[in-house]
Scaffold this motif. Structure first.
Motif, short mmCIF file in Angstrom:
data_model
loop_
_atom_site.label_atom_id
_atom_site.label_comp_id
_atom_site.label_asym_id
_atom_site.label_seq_id
_atom_site.Cartn_x
_atom_site.Cartn_y
_atom_site.Cartn_z
N THR A 238 -11.47 59.60 -16.25
CA THR A 238 -12.12 58.75 -16.80
C THR A 238 -11.90 57.66 -17.12
N ARG A 239 -12.61 55.92 -18.00
CA ARG A 239 -12.40 55.52 -17.94
C ARG A 239 -13.27 55.05 -19.02
N ASN A 240 -11.84 54.22 -19.96
CA ASN A 240 -12.33 53.11 -21.17
C ASN A 240 -13.96 52.52 -21.21
N PRO A 241 -14.71 53.25 -22.01
CA PRO A 241 -15.54 52.31 -21.96
C PRO A 241 -15.66 50.27 -22.42
N TRP A 242 -14.22 50.06 -22.62
CA TRP A 242 -14.05 49.15 -23.49
C TRP A 242 -13.47 47.95 -22.55
N ASP A 243 -12.84 48.93 -21.82
CA ASP A 243 -11.83 48.36 -20.07
C ASP A 243 -12.04 49.32 -18.79
N THR A 244 -12.69 49.29 -18.21
CA THR A 244 -12.97 50.93 -16.87
C THR A 244 -10.83 50.37 -16.30
N ASN A 245 -10.31 49.27 -16.17
CA ASN A 245 -9.00 49.61 -15.61
C ASN A 245 -7.95 50.24 -16.58
N CYS A 246 -8.23 50.49 -17.67
CA CYS A 246 -7.60 51.70 -18.92
C CYS A 246 -8.56 52.65 -18.94
N ILE A 247 -7.35 53.69 -19.01
CA ILE A 247 -8.49 55.37 -20.07
C ILE A 247 -8.80 54.89 -20.97
N PRO A 248 -9.30 56.09 -21.75
CA PRO A 248 -10.04 56.05 -22.89
C PRO A 248 -9.13 57.05 -23.68
N GLY A 249 -8.03 57.70 -22.98
CA GLY A 249 -7.44 58.46 -23.61
C GLY A 249 -7.59 60.15 -23.94
N GLY A 250 -7.00 60.84 -24.07
CA GLY A 250 -7.24 62.37 -23.56
C GLY A 250 -6.32 62.96 -25.06
N ARG B 153 -24.44 55.41 -16.21
CA ARG B 153 -22.93 54.37 -16.17
C ARG B 153 -21.99 55.09 -15.75
N GLU B 154 -22.72 56.84 -15.32
CA GLU B 154 -21.64 58.13 -14.75
C GLU B 154 -20.76 57.27 -14.14
N PRO B 155 -20.93 56.65 -12.09
CA PRO B 155 -20.37 56.09 -11.31
C PRO B 155 -19.66 55.33 -12.26
N LYS B 156 -19.34 54.27 -13.77
CA LYS B 156 -18.27 53.43 -13.98
C LYS B 156 -17.29 54.03 -14.84
N LEU B 157 -18.40 55.25 -15.74
CA LEU B 157 -17.30 56.10 -17.00
C LEU B 157 -16.63 57.37 -16.56
N LYS B 158 -17.07 58.18 -15.73
CA LYS B 158 -16.42 59.60 -15.15
C LYS B 158 -16.64 59.70 -16.33
N SER B 159 -17.08 60.09 -17.38
CA SER B 159 -16.80 60.88 -18.28
C SER B 159 -17.13 61.94 -18.62
N PHE B 160 -18.64 63.06 -17.29
CA PHE B 160 -18.23 64.29 -17.22
C PHE B 160 -17.94 65.13 -16.17
N MET B 161 -17.46 66.29 -16.34
CA MET B 161 -17.11 67.10 -15.30
C MET B 161 -18.73 67.94 -14.71
N LEU B 162 -19.88 67.60 -15.43
CA LEU B 162 -20.90 68.63 -15.87
C LEU B 162 -21.84 67.22 -16.00
N ALA B 163 -22.42 66.98 -15.36
CA ALA B 163 -23.80 65.58 -15.81
C ALA B 163 -24.56 66.69 -16.23
N PRO B 164 -25.62 66.40 -17.80
CA PRO B 164 -26.62 66.75 -18.46
C PRO B 164 -27.77 67.50 -17.70
N ASP B 165 -27.59 68.82 -16.87
CA ASP B 165 -28.66 69.11 -16.73
C ASP B 165 -30.44 68.30 -17.12
#
Lengths: 102, 487
Positions: free
Chosen positions: B142-154, B36-48
């Motif tokens: 980062t993208r909102n999981p409910w609609d990846t055109n939207c921001i997730p907030g911050g 999911r990371e390519p769509k959401l980009k939630s992480f600065m550093l993905a889990p090792d």
């Protein structure tokens, strides 16, 4: 606008931020709009109100003065942009070509 | 139902009953994160992945031997990249800390490790937690999981999206003016800002020290109670941390509050509030009434001024805190050879993004000679009035409720050219930080286009236990918290 370009330039200098002329101009417009918004506080009479710097009624916090281990030198220096031996390497504070006067 | 849709509490039960191992749980979330990371980009550093699997194996081995396990054993927790993690790069999503590897753990990270949680990557955020959309990250939005055109907030958008998007069951964020509650609302999950001093700020890279608090993101209120129990408590390394016992939040979370009085401030339902958001929040209040609660009209007369006061206090404190980033001891230093002052100015000019520079300049200006009384001192007086409004309101009610945000999630890019418009998305959340009180956001519906809506609950100082019970009353009667987006 509530801020002049010179105001922004002066504050950027105080804050040690090198900024390009276009960035300074953009900052002037944006900060002026924000300051205009903030100015609504002047509608409120706050005479006699004690300022609140901190949400908790905590005053001075003391702890026993006991020596504890510090960060080891290696760990303290691990992120240093420049190192000279066991020290942080920094640019000279005074121009080294001229004698220090005091 | 797959493992990634489970709550942390369910994952603990599955492990205790031998139906899932920590290793299986880790693998499930590692796979979801990668996919999911390519769509959401939630992480600065993905889990090792190797480190995560190693920790999971250790926990499974402890369990097999019958050794005592922590409260979060085998549960992955994603951590906002503003919290120091020993030996793991920590950037604050800023170029100035691009190569920074902390030599120590933040107090909350130590506590997670003590409870056998698995540290699961570092999440993306607005640079130095300044922003409401993650668009101020120096790396990516980062993208909102409910609609990846939207921001997730911050600013804790990566932490919120990682939980909502099934990449981690729990995460940690920080909230200075709404940075946990706003993204929780926009991503349809639970997020809590604890009372100032409830959670240690040791190892939290400071933005505005009198406002910052660390807090949890989760799918539901029970998990929020669980993570609060793990991170709250006194820490002598943070002189503003408060030495008060931590209640067993998970033990009481299912006890309804009898004779509940809900304060409804008219100031939270005025101009600028989206009609769909208002309808969902009013319906939630009705649901409480059905369960025996009484709605009380309260007034927070100074709350319309809270945002203006906040945008003096927070930048003022930030301009002072961020003075430490000078390229001398750690972080970016300009490659240009020049004198000391020019080295500072160039390093900071290159290293800080536009929003951080804007706030440093604003903060320096309001603290500068000749302006300090007119701006900074004035704001501190208004802060006192904002706090007094809450003190008065809590004389006649147990909790104050309203919308968390004026609108649901907006499209990426929509407000990025207008800083002031973006600041206005914090209009309902900042007063809680100024007053130092706890608050949380829980999901209470969706817009017609399928975007989540949040209900905000605010309580008196150290009322977290009561707030969680009140939040759980609504949750037990509704199923919003069980909804998961299709990513």
């Amino acid at each position: 606008m509530s801020l002049s370009l010179d105001d922004v330039r002066k504050v950027a200098k105080l804050a040690r931020l090198e900024m390009s002329e276009p960035d300074l101009a953009r900052m002037q417009v944006q900060l002026s709009a924000i300051l205009d918004y903030i100015d609504q506080l002047n509608q409120l009479n706050t005479d006699g109100v004690e300022p609140l710097a901190h949400p908790l009624p905590v005053q001075n916090v003391f702890r026993p003065d006991e020596p504890t281990p510090s960060l080891p030198v290696d760990a303290a220096l691990q992120n240093a942009p420049s190192k000279v031996g066991d020290y942080f390497g920094v640019p000279a504070v005074f121009d080294t070509d001229e004698p220090v006067s005091h | 139902m797959s493992l990634i849709e489970k709550t942390a509490t369910e994952l603990l039960t599955l492990q205790a009953e031998g139906k899932a191992s920590a290793a299986e749980i880790a693998d499930a979330f590692l796979a979801a994160t990668a996919a999911r990371e390519p769509k959401l980009k939630s992480f600065m550093l993905a889990p090792d992945a190797d480190a995560v699997r190693e920790q999971a194996k250790t926990i499974d081995a402890k369990r097999a031997k019958g050794e005592p396990l922590g409260k979060l054993a085998g549960v992955p927790v994603a951590v906002k990249d503003v919290l120091c993690t020993k030996g793991i790069r920590t950037t604050c999503s800023s170029k100035i800390l691009d190569n920074f590897v902390p030599p120590y753990d933040a107090d909350v990270v130590e506590r997670l490790k003590t409870q056998d949680a698995i540290i699961f990557g570092k999440t993306n955020m607005d640079e130095f937690a300044m922003g409401s959309s993650t668009e101020n990250s120096a790396y990516h939005t980062t993208r909102n999981p409910w609609d990846t055109n939207c921001i997730p907030g911050g600013s804790s958008g990566g932490s919120a999206a990682s939980v909502a998007g099934g990449q981690a069951p729990l995460s940690l964020g920080t909230d200075t003016g709404g940075s946990i509650r706003q993204p929780a609302a926009l991503c349809g999950i639970v997020g809590m800002k604890p009372t100032y001093g409830r959670v240690s700020r040791y190892g939290l890279i400071a933005f505005a020290s009198s406002l910052d608090q660390v807090g949890p993101f989760s799918h539901d209120v029970t998990d929020c109670a669980l993570l609060m129990e793990a991170i709250a408590g006194y820490d002598k390394r943070d002189s503003t941390s408060v030495n008060e016992p931590v209640p067993a939040y998970t033990r009481t979370v299912n006890d309804p509050v009898k004779g509940l009085r809900i304060g409804v401030p008219k100031e939270f339902f005025g101009q600028g509030l989206d009609a769909e958001v208002e309808a969902s929040v009013r319906a939630a209040l009705k649901e409480y009434e059905k369960r025996g609660a009484t709605l009380v009209d309260v007034s927070l007369p100074h709350s319309p001024y809270a945002l203006a006061a906040y945008y003096i206090v927070a930048p003022a404190e930030a301009s002072s805190n961020l003075a430490r980033f000078d390229g001398m001891h750690y972080g970016h230093r300009t490659a240009t050879k020049c004198d000391l002052i020019a080295t500072y100015s160039k390093s900071r000019g290159d290293g800080f993004g536009p929003e951080v520079q804007r706030r440093i300049i604003l903060g320096t200006y309001v603290l500068s000679s000749g302006y300090k009384d007119a701006y900074y001192l004035k704001a501190l007086k208004v802060r006192r009035l904002v706090k007094k409004d809450f003190d008065d309101a809590f004389n006649s009610c147990d909790v104050v409720m309203g919308p968390t945000t004026p609108t649901a999630a907006f499209k990426a890019g929509e407000k990025s050219d207008d800083p002031l418009a973006l600041y206005l998305s914090d209009v309902y959340t900042v007063s809680c930080n100024l007053a130092g009180i706890p608050g949380l956001s829980i999901p209470c519906g969706f817009t017609k286009t399928g975007l989540p809506i949040g209900l905000q609950l605010l309580g008196g100082p150290f009322a977290e236990e009561k707030l969680l019970r009140i939040a759980r009353m609504y949750e037990a009667a509704t199923d919003w918290h069980t909804k998961r987006p299709v990513v």
